[in-house]
Scaffold this active site. Structure first.
Site, PDB file in Angstrom:
ATOM      1  N   ARG A  58     -21.865  15.634  26.025  1.00  0.00           N
ATOM      2  CA  ARG A  58     -22.089  16.986  26.592  1.00  0.00           C
ATOM      3  C   ARG A  58     -20.815  17.823  26.476  1.00  0.00           C
ATOM      4  NH1 ARG A  58     -21.614  17.833  31.856  1.00  0.00           N
ATOM      5  NH2 ARG A  58     -22.820  16.010  32.511  1.00  0.00           N
ATOM      6  N   TYR A 110     -32.548  42.230  19.700  1.00  0.00           N
ATOM      7  CA  TYR A 110     -33.465  41.093  19.598  1.00  0.00           C
ATOM      8  C   TYR A 110     -34.267  40.972  20.900  1.00  0.00           C
ATOM      9  CZ  TYR A 110     -35.000  36.252  19.255  1.00  0.00           C
ATOM     10  OH  TYR A 110     -35.756  35.111  19.234  1.00  0.00           O
ATOM     11  N   ASP A 181     -23.570  40.536  18.449  1.00  0.00           N
ATOM     12  CA  ASP A 181     -24.457  39.524  17.891  1.00  0.00           C
ATOM     13  C   ASP A 181     -24.474  39.759  16.380  1.00  0.00           C
ATOM     14  OD1 ASP A 181     -26.648  38.132  16.882  1.00  0.00           O
ATOM     15  OD2 ASP A 181     -27.859  38.419  18.686  1.00  0.00           O
ATOM     16  N   LYS A 206     -30.663  30.938  12.116  1.00  0.00           N
ATOM     17  CA  LYS A 206     -30.964  31.899  11.056  1.00  0.00           C
ATOM     18  C   LYS A 206     -30.135  31.604   9.796  1.00  0.00           C
ATOM     19  CE  LYS A 206     -33.478  33.341  14.439  1.00  0.00           C
ATOM     20  NZ  LYS A 206     -33.165  34.463  15.312  1.00  0.00           N
TER      21      LYS A 206
END
Ligand SMILES: *Cc1c(COP(=O)(O)O)cnc(C)c1O
Length: 396
Positions: A58, A110, A181, A206
């Site tokens: 983690r 988005y 972004d 993406k």
């Protein structure tokens, strides 16, 4: 190689992220060219108070650290943090703020980010103002409690282009941070940190991943203080990318430039082809000279990307296109090897309020393409067939 040497080597490579970035790139201790997948939850300690630099996945994992080092390099950041999705990265960044803080976001974002700001950030006591940052002045919107400005450029799906450098100056003069972004262009075509942004976000799903086969996200930073806080949020909330998905995105990045060069070439060809069709009323691609953001794109990016939006003359025609694609997939998402077509009004932007959609020009005649790396001729032939079929079926 003796065991003692191996341990020493392992130690050399098991440094914290900052040292790693100075090394530019980690190498596998055995010389593996494809960096291995460290599919482990935990790491053994050699002795009391001794650590290889890895304790628990983690917090740190070698495969993920390798990916983070590569993404930091690509974006010219001091550090990159790999998250389980783009939205996990956005959500972690919003944890930097406290109840009562205000931020300014672009009006065309988005849909998932808008949903997060509305449904989660608001509940956490954050407020925001929207603005068309590509054309509106941000200064009058800044309040005493404003902490950040958040945008995408080019925007999704209307391709509005904002001058990052100019905005960064205004934002910094007033002590705010700028969050960009950069999913749509990827670090191959645009590096917002170099233009003054403080945090760069990516949906690694993406262009970075590039094959429509995994989900991931990144936050890239240059400021040490922001980095420390984000690393703390990340290890505490546990949204780190898994070793296998880290490996897939590392694999994707190896062909980032080759894929984007081809996808952009295809996007130009499709844009030109669509412009000639009488049912196509608008082609929105920032690589076209008539696009209002063309000059800014030329200045701040090294390419125009592979995202293209177009408008047809009726909703019926749009639906016929969606019903008849064969080579192209009618699917959400973007940035991969296959060309995808989507209908923003009912898909990616379904959660955006209706009045905002209207204001942004997102109507039921708008289609968005994420152009892939298929043969250019195959794509043009596909459009020829699809547009002819749509015409036949709508003029009956
Ligand atoms: C897809 C996307 C996101 C969200 O990323 P996920 O990996 O789907 O969580 C954020 N911003 C933009 C611009 C995107 O296209």
């Amino acid at each position: 190689m003796s065991t003692e040497n191996d341990c020493k080597k392992q130690e050399e490579y098991s440094v914290d992220t900052k040292c790693q970035l100075n090394d530019a790139r980690l190498k596998d201790i055995w010389g593996a060219v494809s960096y291995p997948i460290y599919q482990t939850a935990t790491f053994a300690h050699k002795g009391l108070g001794e650590s290889t630099g890895f304790d628990y996945t983690r917090m740190q994992n070698p495969t993920r650290q390798q990916l983070e080092a590569v993404v930091a390099l690509l974006e010219n950041g001091k550090d990159a943090i790999a998250f389980a999705s783009g939205m996990a990265a956005v959500a972690a960044v919003m944890e930097l703020f406290s109840p009562g803080d205000h931020f300014i976001i672009d009006s065309d974002l988005y849909g998932g980010s808008v949903r997060l700001f509305n449904e989660i950030s608001k509940k956490n006591g954050l407020t925001y103002t929207t603005a068309y940052l590509s054309s509106e002045d941000v200064v009058p919107l800044i309040q005493e409690n404003t902490r950040a400005v958040y945008l995408e450029t080019p925007t999704n799906p209307m391709m509005n282009v904002t001058d990052i450098e100019e905005l960064a100056k205004k934002v910094h003069e007033r002590g705010l941070i700028l969050i960009v972004d950069n999913t749509f262009l990827s670090p191959y075509y645009q590096n917002p940190l170099d233009l003054g942004a403080d945090i760069v976000l990516h949906s690694g799903t993406k262009f970075l991943g590039g094959h429509h086969d995994t989900i991931g996200g990144f936050a890239v930073v240059k400021d040490e203080e922001i980095d420390e806080r984000l690393r703390f949020i990340y290890k505490t909330t546990g949204a780190g990318l898994s070793p296998f998905d880290s490996w897939l995105i590392l694999r994707g990045i190896r062909t980032l430039s080759v894929r984007l060069n081809k996808a952009q070439e295809n996007a130009f060809a499709i844009a030109e082809y669509l412009q000639k069709n009488k049912h196509v009323t608008k082609v929105i691609y920032p690589g076209l000279k008539e696009h209002p953001g063309y000059d800014i794109m030329k200045k701040q990016a090294s390419g125009f990307g592979a995202m293209l939006t177009f408008e047809v003359d009726s909703a019926e025609f749009a639906k016929e296109i969606l019903a008849n694609v064969e080579l192209i997939y009618f699917a959400e998402s973007l940035g991969g090897t296959e060309t995808l077509i989507t209908y923003p009004i009912t898909q990616t932007h379904a959660d955006v309020p209706k009045d905002v959609l209207e204001k942004n020009g997102i109507n039921d005649r708008i289609l968005r393409l994420s152009v892939g790396i298929e043969g250019t001729e195959d794509l043009i032939n596909e459009f020829e067939r699809v547009l002819e079929t749509a015409e036949k079926n709508t003029t009956r």
